[in-house]
Design an enzyme around this catalytic site. Structure first.
Site, PDB file in Angstrom:
ATOM      1  N   TRP A 131       0.877  -1.176   0.000  1.00 44.32           N
ATOM      2  CA  TRP A 131       0.000   0.000   0.000  1.00 44.32           C
ATOM      3  C   TRP A 131       0.911   1.223   0.000  1.00 44.32           C
ATOM      4  O   TRP A 131       1.814   1.334   0.830  1.00 44.32           O
ATOM      5  CB  TRP A 131      -0.859  -0.041   1.267  1.00 44.32           C
ATOM      6  CG  TRP A 131      -1.752   1.126   1.493  1.00 44.32           C
ATOM      7  CD1 TRP A 131      -2.653   1.670   0.624  1.00 44.32           C
ATOM      8  CD2 TRP A 131      -1.863   1.881   2.718  1.00 44.32           C
ATOM      9  NE1 TRP A 131      -3.313   2.699   1.223  1.00 44.32           N
ATOM     10  CE2 TRP A 131      -2.850   2.859   2.507  1.00 44.32           C
ATOM     11  CE3 TRP A 131      -1.233   1.825   3.954  1.00 44.32           C
ATOM     12  CZ2 TRP A 131      -3.228   3.775   3.492  1.00 44.32           C
ATOM     13  CZ3 TRP A 131      -1.605   2.726   4.933  1.00 44.32           C
ATOM     14  CH2 TRP A 131      -2.589   3.695   4.697  1.00 44.32           C
ATOM     15  N   ASP A 213      -0.581  -4.418   9.739  1.00 48.17           N
ATOM     16  CA  ASP A 213      -1.569  -3.515   9.170  1.00 48.17           C
ATOM     17  C   ASP A 213      -2.800  -4.369   8.868  1.00 48.17           C
ATOM     18  O   ASP A 213      -2.748  -5.267   8.029  1.00 48.17           O
ATOM     19  CB  ASP A 213      -1.005  -2.889   7.885  1.00 48.17           C
ATOM     20  CG  ASP A 213      -1.928  -1.820   7.339  1.00 48.17           C
ATOM     21  OD1 ASP A 213      -3.043  -1.649   7.870  1.00 48.17           O
ATOM     22  OD2 ASP A 213      -1.551  -1.141   6.361  1.00 48.17           O
ATOM     23  N   LYS A 257     -13.018  -0.737   5.166  1.00 47.38           N
ATOM     24  CA  LYS A 257     -13.482  -1.702   4.161  1.00 47.38           C
ATOM     25  C   LYS A 257     -14.493  -2.664   4.752  1.00 47.38           C
ATOM     26  O   LYS A 257     -15.507  -2.957   4.127  1.00 47.38           O
ATOM     27  CB  LYS A 257     -12.306  -2.493   3.596  1.00 47.38           C
ATOM     28  CG  LYS A 257     -11.013  -1.723   3.469  1.00 47.38           C
ATOM     29  CD  LYS A 257     -10.928  -0.933   2.201  1.00 47.38           C
ATOM     30  CE  LYS A 257      -9.656  -0.095   2.225  1.00 47.38           C
ATOM     31  NZ  LYS A 257      -9.336   0.525   0.986  1.00 47.38           N
TER      32      LYS A 257
END
Ligand code: PLP
Length: 410
Positions: A131, A213, A257
């Site tokens: 990311w 993460d 999300k």
């Protein structure tokens, strides 16, 4: 020519956000966006989860007071339980410092600032690719950045040997390693459990500090417990099953999300401290950082998450919502792969189906991606990363035949 104020150069716009603006301005009726990391339903529209709709209806929240600096205590406890599960949360008991954050980005940022100041690692190891914001966030801390190989393009799988040998050669005690817990962005390939065990052995032996993460819990398999497996496994092994002096680990958690709460900015940090140490100082430092940056995290999104996770019926609905999202993504992977094969597109496309989560590393070159955009109005990142959420039964055929054509031309 006018000079820049304070001599500041103009930094390039974030690739994804720049492309999204281009897509929005494109008037073509068949345009397709495979850019954004945000779920879309079968009509290509944003989707408010039924559990979220119901929570909002129940909330009738006209409370606009500040939350505390560490956020809502009820939310933080539920976020902790979601990450570690009830058994491990009880075991961790007083070895954890958790606060609410401004989403997953805020959590990653606070973790980076906190660790740079207090753990003082000699370097931070970041997956290549990852990311994009991992680079941006850590570059601001001054901690030297090192990439570790994550992806092997030939086999389209995790480059475990590359990852282990780089960390073996270069990492030293207290160095930070960023690991994505599941549904790796951008590749869509995760480590298997036996591969995670090898990484864990190295981390333990070399006394490295792991930052998980966790931005897609429940989004990968549809089951939040399965998707948190690696975090729980590392925590058990590093904190409870070993005698080594592990420096601890932490989790940067996002609710964007898995609850579809992108714009509400809901997140948390969980800092697991070694058993012989108290987390109180760390907690107070996290609060000081939060106070200086934004003072109090946003209330509304956290209230929605809290309402869902605290209620058995709503939590069951949320789990059904996760299955709705993850199975639609899996179905779209299957359809695209099938269409590419049926159209005799050169190459092996099975990776599109076997990858997991929101993204697929398609293997398309930057030139092919540019062709898809200019000729077919299909937008994806130059790396070949496609957000599978942008596909639906109405456009998969078009996307497949466009891919076939760019393969023939480039
Ligand atoms: N981490 C990863 C791997 C991501 O893909 C994202 C978003 O795309 C985030 C963190 C941060 O998400 P947010 O700040 O929207 O919660």
């Amino acid at each position: 020519m006018c000079e820049q104020y304070l001599d500041l150069p103009i930094t390039p716009v974030d690739t994804a956000f720049g492309l999204m603006a281009e897509y929005d301005a494109d008037p073509h009726p068949s345009k397709v966006s495979l850019i954004a990391g945000a779920y879309r339903d079968e009509n290509g529209s944003p989707w408010v989860l039924p559990s979220v709709q119901e929570a909002k209806a129940r909330l009738k929240d006209d409370n606009h007071e500040y939350l505390g600096i560490a956020g809502s205590p009820a939310f933080v406890n539920l976020a902790l339980l979601l990450t570690f599960g009830s058994k491990l949360t009880t075991k961790l008991n007083k070895n954890i410092a958790s606060i609410q954050t401004v989403s997953g980005t805020g959590a990653n940022h606070m973790v980076a600032v906190f660790l740079a100041r207090h753990l003082r690692p000699a370097r931070v190891f970041i997956p290549e690719p990852t990311w994009i914001n991992h680079q941006t966030i850590w570059a601001q801390t001054g901690v030297p950045l090192e990439d570790y190989p994550y992806y092997e393009p030939q086999s389209r799988s995790v480059d475990l040997d590359g990852m282990l040998s780089l960390l073996e050669d270069k990492a030293e005690a207290n160095d930070v390693v960023i690991l994505q817990a599941c549904a790796h962005n951008p590749t869509g390939v995760d480590l298997s459990r036996s591969q995670w065990a090898q990484v864990m052995e190295l981390v333990l032996r070399k006394k490295l500090y792991v930052v998980f993460d966790s931005a897609y819990q429940g989004f990968a398999t549809g089951d939040p417990d399965t998707d948190a497996w690696v975090i729980r496994y590392f925590t058990e092994e590093l904190l409870f099953d070993s005698d080594s002096e592990c420096p601890g680990l932490c989790v940067a958690q996002s609710f964007s999300k898995n609850f579809g709460l992108y714009g509400e900015r809901v997140g948390a940090i969980h800092l697991v401290v070694p058993r012989h140490l108290s987390p109180q100082g760390a907690l107070s430092e996290l609060k000081t950082l939060a106070r200086a940056e934004y003072s109090n995290p946003p209330r509304f999104g956290a209230r929605i998450v809290e309402t869902i996770l605290a209620n058995d019926e709503l939590k069951r609905q949320w789990k059904r919502d996760l299955v709705t999202m993850s199975s639609r993504i899996k179905a779209m992977r299957r359809i695209l792969c099938k269409q590419l094969e049926e159209q005799n597109t050169p190459g092996d496309w099975s990776h599109i189906e076997s990858q997991i989560g929101m993204f697929s590393y398609t293997g398309l070159s930057a030139m092919m991606v540019a062709r898809l955009r200019t000729q077919f109005h299909i937008y994806l990142l130059p790396s070949g990363r496609a957000s599978i959420c942008g596909l639906n039964v109405g456009n998969a055929d078009y996307v497949a035949s466009a891919i076939k054509q760019v393969f023939g031309e480039v």
